[in-house]
Scaffold this motif. Structure first.
Motif, PDB file in Angstrom:
ATOM      1  N   THR A  66       0.803  -1.278   0.069  1.00  0.00           N
ATOM      2  CA  THR A  66      -0.191  -0.071   0.038  1.00  0.00           C
ATOM      3  C   THR A  66       1.073   1.121  -0.159  1.00  0.00           C
ATOM      4  OG1 THR A  66      -0.013  -0.085   2.524  1.00  0.00           O
ATOM      5  CG2 THR A  66      -1.995  -1.138   1.160  1.00  0.00           C
ATOM      6  N   ALA A  67       2.115   0.976   0.224  1.00  0.00           N
ATOM      7  CA  ALA A  67       3.012   2.242   0.394  1.00  0.00           C
ATOM      8  C   ALA A  67       3.685   2.376  -0.979  1.00  0.00           C
ATOM      9  CB  ALA A  67       4.027   1.989   1.542  1.00  0.00           C
ATOM     10  N   VAL A  68       4.059   1.420  -1.685  1.00  0.00           N
ATOM     11  CA  VAL A  68       4.549   1.513  -2.805  1.00  0.00           C
ATOM     12  C   VAL A  68       3.947   0.893  -3.814  1.00  0.00           C
ATOM     13  CG1 VAL A  68       6.694   1.627  -4.321  1.00  0.00           C
ATOM     14  CG2 VAL A  68       6.994   2.335  -1.798  1.00  0.00           C
ATOM     15  N   GLN A  69       3.020   1.095  -4.483  1.00  0.00           N
ATOM     16  CA  GLN A  69       1.918   0.145  -5.384  1.00  0.00           C
ATOM     17  C   GLN A  69       2.722  -0.646  -6.176  1.00  0.00           C
ATOM     18  OE1 GLN A  69      -1.315   0.153  -4.743  1.00  0.00           O
ATOM     19  NE2 GLN A  69      -1.151   1.691  -3.142  1.00  0.00           N
ATOM     20  N   GLU A  70       3.610  -0.468  -6.722  1.00  0.00           N
ATOM     21  CA  GLU A  70       4.265  -1.195  -7.738  1.00  0.00           C
ATOM     22  C   GLU A  70       5.167  -2.290  -7.135  1.00  0.00           C
ATOM     23  OE1 GLU A  70       6.906   2.422  -7.487  1.00  0.00           O
ATOM     24  OE2 GLU A  70       4.760   1.852  -7.333  1.00  0.00           O
ATOM     25  N   LYS A  71       5.289  -2.246  -5.746  1.00  0.00           N
ATOM     26  CA  LYS A  71       6.219  -3.404  -5.125  1.00  0.00           C
ATOM     27  C   LYS A  71       5.269  -4.339  -4.458  1.00  0.00           C
ATOM     28  CE  LYS A  71      10.462  -0.521  -5.043  1.00  0.00           C
ATOM     29  NZ  LYS A  71      11.459  -0.459  -4.114  1.00  0.00           N
ATOM     30  N   LYS A  72       5.964  -5.525  -4.111  1.00  0.00           N
ATOM     31  CA  LYS A  72       5.025  -6.645  -3.506  1.00  0.00           C
ATOM     32  C   LYS A  72       5.620  -6.496  -2.012  1.00  0.00           C
ATOM     33  CE  LYS A  72       3.062  -8.503  -7.283  1.00  0.00           C
ATOM     34  NZ  LYS A  72       1.425  -8.880  -7.205  1.00  0.00           N
ATOM     35  N   LEU A  73       4.518  -7.219  -1.191  1.00  0.00           N
ATOM     36  CA  LEU A  73       4.906  -7.699   0.058  1.00  0.00           C
ATOM     37  C   LEU A  73       5.463  -9.161   0.129  1.00  0.00           C
ATOM     38  CD1 LEU A  73       1.628  -6.102   1.803  1.00  0.00           C
ATOM     39  CD2 LEU A  73       4.120  -5.128   1.870  1.00  0.00           C
ATOM     40  N   ASN A  74       6.288  -9.371   1.140  1.00  0.00           N
ATOM     41  CA  ASN A  74       6.721 -10.847   1.196  1.00  0.00           C
ATOM     42  C   ASN A  74       5.578 -11.697   1.879  1.00  0.00           C
ATOM     43  OD1 ASN A  74       9.224 -10.453  -0.140  1.00  0.00           O
ATOM     44  ND2 ASN A  74      10.080  -9.455   1.984  1.00  0.00           N
ATOM     45  N   CYS A  75       5.729 -13.037   1.504  1.00  0.00           N
ATOM     46  CA  CYS A  75       4.570 -13.790   2.068  1.00  0.00           C
ATOM     47  C   CYS A  75       5.298 -14.394   3.542  1.00  0.00           C
ATOM     48  CB  CYS A  75       4.274 -14.997   1.153  1.00  0.00           C
ATOM     49  SG  CYS A  75       3.848 -14.603  -0.354  1.00  0.00           S
ATOM     50  N   ASN A  76       4.185 -14.327   4.318  1.00  0.00           N
ATOM     51  CA  ASN A  76       4.826 -14.976   5.817  1.00  0.00           C
ATOM     52  C   ASN A  76       5.001 -16.397   5.727  1.00  0.00           C
ATOM     53  OD1 ASN A  76       5.017 -15.138   8.581  1.00  0.00           O
ATOM     54  ND2 ASN A  76       2.928 -15.658   8.841  1.00  0.00           N
ATOM     55  N   TYR A  77       6.135 -16.834   6.120  1.00  0.00           N
ATOM     56  CA  TYR A  77       6.440 -18.237   6.159  1.00  0.00           C
ATOM     57  C   TYR A  77       7.247 -18.735   7.190  1.00  0.00           C
ATOM     58  CZ  TYR A  77       9.015 -22.382   4.489  1.00  0.00           C
ATOM     59  OH  TYR A  77       9.572 -23.713   4.189  1.00  0.00           O
ATOM     60  N   THR A  78       7.122 -19.742   7.890  1.00  0.00           N
ATOM     61  CA  THR A  78       7.873 -19.855   9.424  1.00  0.00           C
ATOM     62  C   THR A  78       8.531 -21.440   8.987  1.00  0.00           C
ATOM     63  OG1 THR A  78       5.824 -20.813  10.299  1.00  0.00           O
ATOM     64  CG2 THR A  78       6.448 -18.309  10.811  1.00  0.00           C
ATOM     65  N   GLY A  79       8.597 -22.041   8.031  1.00  0.00           N
ATOM     66  CA  GLY A  79       9.229 -23.119   7.630  1.00  0.00           C
ATOM     67  C   GLY A  79      10.668 -22.832   7.656  1.00  0.00           C
ATOM     68  N   PRO A  80      11.331 -24.201   7.267  1.00  0.00           N
ATOM     69  CA  PRO A  80      12.671 -24.025   7.043  1.00  0.00           C
ATOM     70  C   PRO A  80      13.366 -23.619   5.789  1.00  0.00           C
ATOM     71  CG  PRO A  80      11.755 -26.341   6.750  1.00  0.00           C
ATOM     72  CD  PRO A  80      10.721 -25.578   7.072  1.00  0.00           C
ATOM     73  N   PRO A  81      14.437 -23.103   5.562  1.00  0.00           N
ATOM     74  CA  PRO A  81      15.002 -22.359   4.465  1.00  0.00           C
ATOM     75  C   PRO A  81      14.802 -23.549   3.223  1.00  0.00           C
ATOM     76  CG  PRO A  81      16.505 -22.059   6.042  1.00  0.00           C
ATOM     77  CD  PRO A  81      15.598 -23.073   6.712  1.00  0.00           C
ATOM     78  N   LYS A  82      14.720 -22.959   2.117  1.00  0.00           N
ATOM     79  CA  LYS A  82      14.307 -23.831   0.864  1.00  0.00           C
ATOM     80  C   LYS A  82      15.707 -23.711   0.067  1.00  0.00           C
ATOM     81  CE  LYS A  82       9.393 -23.474   1.094  1.00  0.00           C
ATOM     82  NZ  LYS A  82       8.036 -23.125   0.395  1.00  0.00           N
ATOM     83  N   PRO A  83      15.902 -24.808  -0.972  1.00  0.00           N
ATOM     84  CA  PRO A  83      16.808 -24.759  -2.102  1.00  0.00           C
ATOM     85  C   PRO A  83      16.397 -23.802  -3.292  1.00  0.00           C
ATOM     86  CG  PRO A  83      15.775 -26.819  -2.246  1.00  0.00           C
ATOM     87  CD  PRO A  83      15.087 -26.143  -0.719  1.00  0.00           C
ATOM     88  N   LEU A  84      17.238 -23.242  -4.015  1.00  0.00           N
ATOM     89  CA  LEU A  84      16.916 -22.218  -5.098  1.00  0.00           C
ATOM     90  C   LEU A  84      16.978 -23.110  -6.291  1.00  0.00           C
ATOM     91  CD1 LEU A  84      18.614 -18.861  -3.981  1.00  0.00           C
ATOM     92  CD2 LEU A  84      16.108 -19.300  -4.445  1.00  0.00           C
ATOM     93  N   PRO A  85      16.231 -22.842  -7.483  1.00  0.00           N
ATOM     94  CA  PRO A  85      16.711 -23.393  -8.810  1.00  0.00           C
ATOM     95  C   PRO A  85      17.982 -22.759  -9.236  1.00  0.00           C
ATOM     96  CG  PRO A  85      14.739 -21.745  -8.618  1.00  0.00           C
ATOM     97  CD  PRO A  85      15.288 -21.803  -7.113  1.00  0.00           C
ATOM     98  N   ASP A  86      18.496 -23.180 -10.199  1.00  0.00           N
ATOM     99  CA  ASP A  86      19.576 -22.630 -10.979  1.00  0.00           C
ATOM    100  C   ASP A  86      19.521 -21.142 -11.138  1.00  0.00           C
ATOM    101  OD1 ASP A  86      20.380 -25.149 -10.791  1.00  0.00           O
ATOM    102  OD2 ASP A  86      20.117 -25.571 -13.093  1.00  0.00           O
ATOM    103  N   GLU A  87      18.492 -20.882 -11.834  1.00  0.00           N
ATOM    104  CA  GLU A  87      18.294 -19.191 -12.114  1.00  0.00           C
ATOM    105  C   GLU A  87      18.412 -18.396 -10.936  1.00  0.00           C
ATOM    106  OE1 GLU A  87      15.111 -15.778 -13.736  1.00  0.00           O
ATOM    107  OE2 GLU A  87      14.360 -18.193 -13.959  1.00  0.00           O
ATOM    108  N   GLY A  88      17.720 -18.746  -9.793  1.00  0.00           N
ATOM    109  CA  GLY A  88      17.834 -18.209  -8.580  1.00  0.00           C
ATOM    110  C   GLY A  88      19.336 -18.245  -7.763  1.00  0.00           C
ATOM    111  N   LEU A  89      19.865 -19.593  -7.999  1.00  0.00           N
ATOM    112  CA  LEU A  89      21.317 -19.460  -7.600  1.00  0.00           C
ATOM    113  C   LEU A  89      22.366 -18.744  -8.148  1.00  0.00           C
ATOM    114  CD1 LEU A  89      22.635 -21.183  -5.620  1.00  0.00           C
ATOM    115  CD2 LEU A  89      22.956 -23.049  -7.344  1.00  0.00           C
ATOM    116  N   GLU A  90      22.132 -18.357  -9.274  1.00  0.00           N
ATOM    117  CA  GLU A  90      22.867 -17.469 -10.071  1.00  0.00           C
ATOM    118  C   GLU A  90      22.740 -16.035  -9.539  1.00  0.00           C
ATOM    119  OE1 GLU A  90      22.173 -17.464 -14.187  1.00  0.00           O
ATOM    120  OE2 GLU A  90      22.884 -19.713 -14.603  1.00  0.00           O
TER     121      GLU A  90
END
Length: 1292
Positions: free
Chosen positions: A52-76
């Protein structure tokens, strides 16, 4: 840390524990487990709903689980942005989209902070740990949430980020010195929401995390602590200071970006203390001691000589008077030639040759007056016709700077390669209001605002600014607007004119100025908050307020507060008491059409502001054409004063030439017509000189027009008086006709006139060797005018004198020649002034007791002048060149009082430097890996000593900004994959790819053809919210590309001088910056190249003369004195000692002129140097006639010869120069022009008074003590000429 719990009975080798201890271990294990579970879970993962503060930007999703691995694109992306998190199974608390968002969000900081690897590493650690760390929950706590019904998830609205204070301090310390080259300020000024000097670790991080900054999509509350708080452990990852190498091999930050890497702060050399002896000024003490010693010696010698004469009463010329001696004037002279020396004989023969030539010429002029007069008129007409080609130079650059001078050549080089410096139209606005205002923030004390920043006044100023921008002018039938001529740095993408004004913070809009967001309790945002934000961060595109107003000007560039505000101290911009509005206008080098349009608009601008009335505003202003206009107006307004001055001198000359014997013959004896003719001859000589040089194409200057008539009138009138008064005192011999008498008189006086005129002519022509245009032009015109005046006087004036004498002898009245009075006895009597000099003045001055006093007084004057000659100030204050009633005087005063920055200075690297090699880049740049003595580093070091070097800022470096722009991590440098055309960072297109790959080689600086491939893109890129490093606005004119954009030619790096108020400030600034560039040239130029680095600022061409003014003054006056000595020696019959005495007296006059200049606060500059050269010429008139009369006198002693010379020539000199000039000079005191009052009235008065006193008081006394002995050959020749004639009884 992993903990495995097993039953004690099942653990091999485990010892049974007592019950209490088992319970304790179980609790401890539970605590460890809870810590592990807490440390290994995330607080968010992925992106959900819109902010609501910066319309063109997103908020992060609440998540309390363990860290997750990244795909290759994200790893780069993780490897690129957060390499410290790439380990193990690469599990993190962010997905690829979050990493993409992170990369987008850090583009602006990357472009500014990556100059310093340690700073950027620490900065990225802050955001990487926040965004992706698998240990995220240890130091980040989500405190507010909102539902996301579309994805059936929960948004994180607010978090607390626990940070180690040590980490925050280390990050700040590594970044605090990083520079933003394009803006000449530190990067934190752009990233901290306030000026870098007010930025701290806490408020910097708080600003970056503030949801109101226009960038943060959700609130992040930083909590600073080095100790754990509750269950949270502050993030305290490893940091690097700016002097350290990074693990990836990146080097330490440069000195410019890290003061700790610079070593000790440079210390300016101590100022040379004033030269003192025993605590007193050395020159003063030395001259006092010298003067006292001289008095003791001189009076001792005089007293000894007097006692000796009392005992030995013998004339020094006893042998000459003794008729038994062969060289006595009373002898028959038959043995004289054998007794005279070779030089004496040669001198007598040369003297006789001149006498014979001038006698015959004078006789001819009287016998053939019509031919001589008509020939003179024809020649004068031909020469004067050249005035039709006359061209007057009022351009200050042409007046004060020689085309061959260093500053002029550097200006021409700059103009040719980068275009001329823009024209400036400027307003300085203050107010009559004295009621300050204040603003009450939500927290903290009230903030004071000066009356000038009252919103009502700002609206009035904006109205004025708008009216100016809407002004139109007419030029050759075309309508000219400001838009047609203004500087638009982002054209054609943004055609808005550059307007440097505080109103540009409000987009030059009344609506934006009136933005207010408030409730019944607080005003949260209004023009106060926007002002405070913008003066702290002038490059901001969003003030983080309710309306998100930008601070950047409408023209696409920043508005720095020190350029638009005045009258504040330090950085307290809210205390500003003046507003400065500047309209930069394009200047044109060789386009007279466009320049004419600019001049036409400027004239309308001046007329508008002159006639603008607002009782609340006090406006001082200036236009680029103002100084030249005011100088022209000054010259026009002083025409009346000059004409009155000349009329007074003309009237005096016309009346004083006549010698009235009695009242009956008043109209006959009057010589008004002859005086007028003499004046016309003087003016004709000036016209001839101007005409001849106009034929040649040499332009005139106002100095020539104003000074030369005065000079030629002084010289010419003196000669006229000498000729006329010598005739009036002469007796015509029996059987001698008029033409013979005038010929004889001319033979007697013309050599003296020739001596003075030729001496002055040679001296002036040698003065033309000066490199200073004003002095050179004056010397050329003056030398020719004086010589033509002499030629006309011994020809045309002599013919007119013969006709006037015939009229007088025919008893016809002056002017009305047809009227003839009745004949009566014609009587001749000596004039009153001549009788005064002969009977009273000369005997008195040469009394035995008066002469020592005269010497003592004049040597005292000389001693005083020598003591203060080095204290005469150098320069010409701008205010002195303006009329008393000029609007520019208010502007100059306010400029000195309110302005908070000096003029820009450009460090120009001439064509020849190789920017495509690493060595060439390191020699210039200021970032990581650059040489410690590079161009940018040396200028930066100089800016640290700004009070000494007069350089206030680090330079804007296109090369460093280009390196930041082209980095593969940045979104700035992109191109369309299909076409290869440049793709701006604001363009969203998948076909746009980064210019360089994210490889180790791609992260290196570009070299060779790659360097040149992307440079034109950089220079055409407009800065925007995603890329603030675009070089179009800042550097489009700073780089001269050549050979179809395949190589770099000349370039410049811009900085600013400190505030410069006086001529001394300007001179010191130019001197220091030239020393700096000489050092830079030595440091960066290879031995096989000849290019150099030079500084350029708009004022250098005007002030360069003062770097050499002392040398030029000594050279010009020395050459003039040498010329006078040589000519005097020759024309006085090779009498070396006579030449020495003439030169000595003139030298004393010149030295005393410096004493007067010090007493009367007259500075040394081109105008005063012209006057000094002129005084050298006029002094010849005061001295040469007296010395020549002394040299040809045959009286028995030096005292008698001096008395005769003073009696006969003194009256002519006094009436011809002193009285003539005195009346005219006094009128100059009434001039409105300050330059006339100081440099003409004061200096002319000093020239006449010093010349008269030295020529008519000191010189006769000096001759009576140390004059040359009688030339025996001249004495006998004089005796032989009168033997047997009527003159023998008159003389002897």
């Amino acid at each position: 840390m992993r903990v495995t719990l097993e039953k004690s009975s099942g653990v091999r080798g485990a010892m049974p524990l007592p019950g209490g201890k088992q319970i304790f271990c179980l609790l401890w294990a539970i605590i460890l487990l809870s810590q592990w579970v807490h440390g290994q879970h995330c607080i968010w993962y992925g992106e959900c709903g819109n902010s609501t503060a910066v319309q063109e930007k997103k908020l992060n999703c609440n998540y309390t689980g363990p860290p997750k691995p990244l795909p290759d694109e994200g790893l780069e992306l993780l490897q690129e942005l957060c390499p410290g998190l790439v380990y193990g199974d690469n599990r993190v608390c962010c997905d690829t989209q979050q990493l993409t968002t992170l990369k987008s969000n850090i583009q602006i900081p990357l472009q500014y902070l990556s100059r310093c690897p340690a700073c950027f590493f620490n900065f990225m650690t802050l955001f990487c740990e926040l965004t992706c760390s698998p240990r995220q929950s240890q130091f980040v706590e989500a405190t507010d949430f909102s539902p996301d019904p579309e994805q059936n998830k929960t948004n994180v609205l607010k978090v607390s980020y626990y940070l180690s204070q040590t980490f925050a301090n280390a990050m700040y310390n590594a970044c605090s010195d990083v520079q933003a080259p394009s803006t000449n300020v530190r990067a934190l000024s752009l990233l901290c929401g306030r000026d870098a000097s007010e930025c701290t670790p806490q408020n910097w991080i708080e600003y970056m995390f503030d949801i109101n900054n226009g960038q943060a999509p959700f609130a992040i509350k930083p909590v600073f602590s080095d100790a754990p708080i509750m269950s949270m452990t502050p993030m305290s990852n490893r940091t690097f200071n700016c002097t350290q190498y990074l693990d990836d091999g990146s080097g330490p930050c440069s000195c410019q970006d890290c003061s700790k890497a610079c070593g000790p702060t440079p210390v300016p050399p101590p100022l040379l203390p004033p030269w003192t002896i025993l605590g007193l000024d050395a020159m003063t003490l030395i001259m006092w001691c010298s003067y006292i010693a001289f008095l003791f010696i001189f009076f001792g010698v005089v007293l000894g000589a007097w006692c000796y004469r009392r005992r030995m009463v013998t004339s020094e010329y006893g042998p000459i008077l003794d008729s038994n001696q062969p060289y006595s004037v009373n002898s028959d002279g038959t043995d004289f030639v054998d007794e005279a020396t070779c030089c004496e004989t040669l001198g007598e023969r040369f003297e006789n040759l001149l006498r014979v030539i001038f006698s015959r010429w004078g006789s001819l002029c009287v016998r053939q007056p019509l031919i001589v007069i008509l020939t003179s008129l024809v020649l004068v007409s031909i020469c004067s016709a050249g005035l039709s080609y006359m061209r007057i130079t009022t351009n200050p650059v042409e007046l004060w700077s020689s085309p061959s001078s260093r500053a002029r050549q550097e200006k021409d080089y700059f103009d040719q390669h980068f275009g001329p410096f823009f024209r400036t139209e400027q307003l300085i606005i203050t107010t009559t209001w004295d009621n300050p205002g204040s603003f009450s923030p939500q927290s903290g004390p009230d903030i004071y605002f000066s009356p000038m920043l009252n919103i009502s006044l700002l609206h009035q100023v904006l109205d004025l600014q708008t009216e100016i921008t809407n002004l139109t002018a007419e030029y050759k039938g075309e309508t000219v607007t400001l838009q047609d001529i203004c500087v638009s740095p982002l054209a054609p993408y943004n055609d808005n004119c550059t307007i440097l004004s505080v109103l540009n913070y409000y987009q030059n809009s009344h609506e934006v100025l009136d933005h207010v967001f408030a409730d019944e309790f607080y005003t949260y945002f209004d023009y106060h908050t926007h002002f405070l934000y913008c003066v702290s961060s002038p490059t901001a595109l969003d003030d983080t307020g309710h309306f998100h107003d930008p601070c950047m000007g409408t023209y696409g560039g920043p508005v720095f507060p020190w350029l638009v505000l005045g009258g504040f101290e330090d950085n307290a911009y809210n205390n500003a008491t003046a507003l400065v509005i500047t309209f930069p206008v394009n200047n044109y080098l060789n386009d007279t059409e466009k320049l004419g349009k600019a001049l036409a608009w400027e004239k309308v601008f001046i007329d508008f502001v002159k006639n603008y009335r607002n009782p609340n505003l006090i406006i001082s202003f200036s236009s680029e054409r103002s100084i030249e206009d005011e100088i022209d107006r000054e010259s026009s307004s002083d025409v009346t004063t000059i004409l009155i001055s000349y009329v007074i001198m003309f009237v005096y000359i016309s009346l004083a030439l006549g010698h009235i014997n009695n009242c009956r013959t008043l109209l006959v004896d009057s010589k008004i017509s002859l005086g007028i003719a003499g004046i016309l001859i003087v003016l004709s000589s000036v016209a001839c000189s101007l005409g001849i040089f106009s034929y040649i194409g040499i332009p005139l200057t106002l100095i020539v027009i104003e000074v030369i008539p005065f000079l030629v009138l002084a010289v010419g009138v003196d000669n006229i008086f000498i000729i006329v008064q010598t005739y009036q005192r002469d007796e015509r011999l029996s059987e001698e006709e008029l033409h013979q008498q005038i010929g004889r008189i001319l033979g007697e006086v013309a050599p003296s006139m020739f001596l003075s005129s030729f001496s002055e002519t040679v001296a002036f022509f040698l003065g033309a060797l000066s490199t200073m245009p004003a002095v050179r032009t004056f010397s050329l015109f003056a030398g020719l005018a004086v010589f033509i005046d002499f030629l006309l006087q011994i020809s045309c004036f002599v013919s007119l004198l013969g006709l006037d004498i015939q009229r007088q002898e025919a008893n016809r009245t002056d002017i009305l020649c047809c009227v003839k009075l009745s004949d009566g006895p014609q009587e001749k009597s000596e004039g009153c002034l001549f009788r005064f000099f002969k009977k009273i003045y000369a005997p008195f001055i040469l009394k035995d007791w008066v002469r020592p006093l005269v010497v003592a007084v004049f040597v005292g004057m000389l001693s005083f002048s020598i003591a203060v000659v080095n204290k005469v100030e150098i320069g010409l204050e701008q205010t002195l060149s303006m009329p008393d009633d000029s609007y520019m005087l208010d502007y100059f005063r306010n400029l000195s009082e309110y302005l908070h920055t000096g003029p820009p200075v450009y460090f120009v690297v001439e064509d020849g430097h190789d920017y495509k090699t690493s060595e060439g880049q390191n020699a210039v740049c200021g970032g990581v890996g650059c040489n410690n003595d590079s161009l940018v580093q040396q200028i930066y070091a100089a800016s640290l000593l700004h009070n000494y070097t007069k350089i206030s800022n680090v330079p804007s470096s296109w090369l460093d900004d280009y390196f930041d722009w082209v980095k593969p991590q940045s979104s700035c440098c992109r191109y369309y994959n299909a076409t290869g055309a440049f793709c701006n960072a604001s363009v969203v297109d998948k076909s746009c790819v980064h210019c360089r790959p994210m490889t180790s080689s791609g992260k290196q600086r570009p070299t060779g053809t790659e360097f040149m491939h992307f440079l034109p893109m950089f220079l055409s890129d407009n800065p925007n919210i995603k890329c603030g490093k675009g070089g179009h606005a800042a550097y489009s004119t700073a780089v001269d590309l050549k050979e179809n954009d395949t190589d770099v030619g000349a370039t410049y790096f811009m900085s600013y001088h400190t505030i410069l108020k006086t001529s001394a400030d300007y001179i010191d600034a130019m001197k220091m910056v030239r020393e700096l560039t000489d050092n830079i040239t030595q440091a960066i130029t290879p031995h096989d190249k000849s290019y150099r680095v030079f500084p350029y600022s708009i004022f250098y061409v005007f002030y360069e003369q003062y770097l050499t003014i002392v040398h030029d003054t000594a050279f010009n006056l020395g050459v003039s004195l040498l010329a006078i000595f040589v000519v005097s020696t020759v024309l006085l019959g090779f009498e070396l000692w006579s030449g020495v005495l003439v030169s000595l007296t003139i030298a004393m006059i010149l030295v005393n002129m410096f004493g007067v200049m010090w007493l009367w606060s007259i500075s040394l500059n081109a105008v005063s140097l012209v006057n000094l050269v002129m005084s050298c010429g006029i002094s010849v008139e005061f001295c040469s006639h007296i010395v020549r009369a002394f040299s040809v006198s045959t009286k028995s002693s030096r005292v008698e010869r001096a008395e005769e010379a003073l009696a006969h020539m003194g009256s002519s000199v006094f009436s011809g120069i002193t009285l003539t000039k005195f009346g005219g000079i006094l009128i100059l005191a009434l001039s409105k022009s300050q330059i006339f009052q100081i440099f003409y009235f004061r200096m002319y008065l000093a020239i006449v008074l010093l010349g008269a006193t030295h020529g008519l008081i000191f010189l006769p006394v000096l001759l009576s003590y140390a004059g040359p002995s009688v030339n025996k050959a001249k004495a006998m020749a004089a005796r032989n000429r009168v033997v047997g004639s009527e003159r023998e009884r008159l003389i002897y």
